[in-house]
Scaffold this active site. Structure first.
Site, mmCIF file in Angstrom:
data_model
loop_
_atom_site.group_PDB
_atom_site.id
_atom_site.type_symbol
_atom_site.label_atom_id
_atom_site.label_comp_id
_atom_site.label_asym_id
_atom_site.label_seq_id
_atom_site.Cartn_x
_atom_site.Cartn_y
_atom_site.Cartn_z
ATOM 1 N N ARG A 1 -6.028 0.898 4.128
ATOM 2 C CA ARG A 1 -4.896 1.458 3.385
ATOM 3 C C ARG A 1 -4.529 0.603 2.174
ATOM 4 O O ARG A 1 -4.121 1.135 1.139
ATOM 5 C CB ARG A 1 -3.690 1.684 4.304
ATOM 6 C CG ARG A 1 -3.179 0.460 5.066
ATOM 7 C CD ARG A 1 -2.209 0.915 6.161
ATOM 8 N NE ARG A 1 -1.529 -0.160 6.858
ATOM 9 C CZ ARG A 1 -1.974 -0.783 7.933
ATOM 10 N NH1 ARG A 1 -3.175 -0.476 8.419
ATOM 11 N NH2 ARG A 1 -1.262 -1.720 8.540
ATOM 12 N N HIS B 1 0.537 -5.582 2.425
ATOM 13 C CA HIS B 1 1.322 -4.862 3.428
ATOM 14 C C HIS B 1 2.775 -5.343 3.443
ATOM 15 O O HIS B 1 3.089 -6.421 2.954
ATOM 16 C CB HIS B 1 0.700 -5.073 4.807
ATOM 17 C CG HIS B 1 -0.736 -4.657 4.848
ATOM 18 N ND1 HIS B 1 -1.150 -3.413 5.291
ATOM 19 C CD2 HIS B 1 -1.868 -5.306 4.452
ATOM 20 C CE1 HIS B 1 -2.465 -3.320 5.187
ATOM 21 N NE2 HIS B 1 -2.922 -4.458 4.676
ATOM 22 N N GLU C 1 -1.465 -6.834 7.484
ATOM 23 C CA GLU C 1 -0.140 -6.592 8.049
ATOM 24 C C GLU C 1 0.047 -7.458 9.290
ATOM 25 O O GLU C 1 -0.936 -7.909 9.896
ATOM 26 C CB GLU C 1 -0.020 -5.102 8.406
ATOM 27 C CG GLU C 1 1.291 -4.671 9.052
ATOM 28 C CD GLU C 1 2.522 -4.969 8.216
ATOM 29 O OE1 GLU C 1 2.848 -6.159 8.049
ATOM 30 O OE2 GLU C 1 3.168 -4.020 7.733
ATOM 31 N N HIS D 1 0.828 -1.206 0.000
ATOM 32 C CA HIS D 1 0.000 0.000 0.000
ATOM 33 C C HIS D 1 0.866 1.261 0.000
ATOM 34 O O HIS D 1 2.004 1.263 0.488
ATOM 35 C CB HIS D 1 -0.925 0.008 1.218
ATOM 36 C CG HIS D 1 -0.190 0.024 2.533
ATOM 37 N ND1 HIS D 1 0.360 1.179 3.076
ATOM 38 C CD2 HIS D 1 0.109 -0.978 3.404
ATOM 39 C CE1 HIS D 1 0.948 0.891 4.219
ATOM 40 N NE2 HIS D 1 0.815 -0.412 4.442
#
Length: 213
Positions: free
Chosen positions: A59, A166, A86, A10
């Site tokens: 995100r 991520h 993440e 991202h």
């Protein structure tokens, strides 16, 4: 034709900008992050994708949305799954990275951020009420089964697949694809908004790797 696997971390998030540990905290992209996603999209206009995957965090989803809009492929099927989230940064979530390094030392923070099997502290905090924490090994344990069952088979069939996720979920995928050692993965950093493109044959062998942006 070999399939293409495109991995994109991202764009810069608000907490990347503020130099804070983010993990599972669902923060938005910064203005710079939206720009990075747009640039990623511009670099991918020559690829016709068959499917996209992303995490459950905004995100990554917003990065994917900006890319798809830029390449004119908003109707692409999208799978959103927590397996691509993440890694959970435990009680470090929300803390400033520099202040954390001042407190614990640069080397300790590097181990928490980059090592394969050392998780951050997992004390319960306001941003970690469940008392969770994950190492890269823990992240890989949820990311890789999903990758190997849902994503890689599509690429091996010759499809072009875009994954917006991520730093650490992508590090676990790159580590597995490129057969990196624990020592090599310590130095692996995936920049925000920079597509990594793999051409993969039906056996799962990497024929070519390129980075754009």
């Amino acid at each position: 034709m070999p399939g293409k696997l495109v991995l994109v971390r991202h764009g810069q998030s608000q907490w990347n900008l503020e130099n804070r540990f983010t993990g599972w905290v669902d923060v938005p992209l910064s203005a710079q992050g939206e720009k990075e996603a747009l640039e990623a999209g511009k670099s991918l206009k020559d690829i016709k994708f068959d499917q996209a995957f992303t995490s459950t965090l905004q995100r990554a989803q917003k990065t994917l949305e900006i890319i798809l809009k830029e390449i004119g492929q908003l109707n692409l099927p999208i799978v959103r799954d927590q397996a691509l989230n993440e890694r959970h940064y435990g009680s470090l979530q929300g803390l400033n990275k520099k202040e954390t390094a001042d407190k614990y030392g640069d080397q300790q923070v590097k181990i928490w951020r980059r090592s394969f099997d050392v998780p951050p502290p997992k004390d319960k905090t306001e941003l970690n009420p469940e008392g969770m924490s994950e190492s890269l090994k823990d992240t890989a344990a949820r990311t890789l089964p999903f990758f190997k069952s849902k994503i890689l088979p599509l690429v091996q069939k010759g499809e072009n697949v875009l994954v917006a996720a991520h730093g650490n979920s992508l590090r676990s995928i790159v580590m597995d694809l490129e057969k990196l050692t624990k020592e090599q993965v310590l130095e692996l950093n995936i920049p925000t908004g920079v597509p990594i493109i793999y051409e993969i044959d039906p056996t799962g062998k990497i024929l070519e790797k390129a980075q754009r942006g």
